[in-house]
Scaffold this motif. Structure first.
Motif: not given
Lengths: 188, 188
Positions: A91-96, B34-36, B92, B94-96, B122
């Motif tokens: 599970v990858n960290e996403s960018r928000d 955690f978000f960037w 955006n 995200s990829r999960d 996770f």
DNA sequence: CGGCTCATGTAATTCGTTACATGATTCT
DNA sequence: AGAATCATGTAACGAATTACATGAGCCG
């Protein structure tokens, strides 16, 4: 074998039924894009690689008079898909960007509200789209797509509720006279 | 000006207080990751670009005997940060990978359980990390980082609850020998 | 006929990660 | 002394997006 996730999107969709690259793209746009998007720039080269690796097989199936190559899984492809599925996902960290702006918003507090409103809008729109998809997914032959749609809906509902709650607090606070922010600005 | 988001992470952190590239990296690793996230490969080149653009200014401030360049925001940098904050963020997709496997899991139903368990793990881990950060954020001079930490905590708690609920259903169903779901199908 | 959709593809660019390289200093 | 940490950087690679290019059939 070590393929990238996008390759497995293709294998996974071809597991449902044979498709052309164009159909894969539109399928992705209607379904997996919420958690895994794919562009032509990925799909067509990937189809070639997968075919070369013997995991899929393309045959010419013109639609009307248009040239069209339909791909289907080979036995090896089905096996590869299954073995990938059995490995625990990373599970990858996403960018928000909205959370990023929220995090940094002490430099410009109204921006915090703007960021939350944007996040809320985003989830509200996503929710609308997912609610259209949900009954289709439910009616389909497979259960897991429907499960994922449910997840998306519940998640967006949760996020909207959270935003609303915090927005109410923030607005109350920023409009309170004793705060030393600039004049309350109302944006679009 | 049109900088990328990662540039604004740097501007935003330098708004808190002057820092070296190394400190920015470790700050990011403790907070915004955690978000960037951001790597050295982005940070150092970006610091150079921002300095050339006059948005930040680096001065040599050795720590102990180690060479060290400390950067601080210029007036132009502060202005740039503020104007970026005022623009509504783009949220955006995200990829999960866990959701992707869940979506495709009809080809291998136990994989659906595996995917959910991974997603749960996770979030459980993230939750633990965020709970360590939360009190620090609360004690800090800025309110928004704390707000974001709260978001992360609430989000992970929600996700864990969702996973648990669905896992219970799935496990019950898969262990039941005869369910009303369509007869065990062979793929294709 | 003209615009939309079906259909396939490539090239350039962007954004980011990973691995490597280097070296000083501080801690144990 | 040796390990860990502070500190700065670069090069190679990878994944994905965007824009472009092309063309044919379909529909009004």
């Amino acid at each position: 074998m070590e393929l990238k996730s996008t390759a497995y999107v293709i294998l996974g969709l071809l597991h449902l039924h044979p498709m052309s690259g164009y159909e894969i793209k539109s399928f992705v746009d209607r379904t997996t894009r919420f958690f895994w998007a794919a562009s032509y720039g990925q799909i067509y080269p990937e189809l070639r690689r997968l075919a070369e690796a013997g995991l899929i097989e393309g045959t010419s199936k013109p639609s009307g008079g248009r040239r069209r190559v339909e791909y289907r899984l080979t036995a090896a492809g089905r096996k590869e898909l299954r073995s990938w599925l059995q490995v625990a996902p990373e599970v990858n960290e996403s960018r928000d960007e909205a959370l990023l702006k929220l995090f940094l918003a002490d430099a410009e507090p109204e921006a915090g509200i703007e960021a939350l409103e944007a996040k809320r809008r985003f989830h509200a729109e996503k929710l609308e789209q997912l609610r259209e998809i949900e009954p289709v997914a439910k009616a389909g032959p497979n259960r897991f797509p429907y499960l994922v749609a449910s997840y998306g809906i519940a998640h967006s509902e949760w996020a909207i509720a959270w935003c609303d709650e915090v927005l109410a607090e923030l607005r109350a606070e920023l409009s309170a006279p004793q705060t030393k922010t600039k004049a309350p600005r109302r944006s679009a």
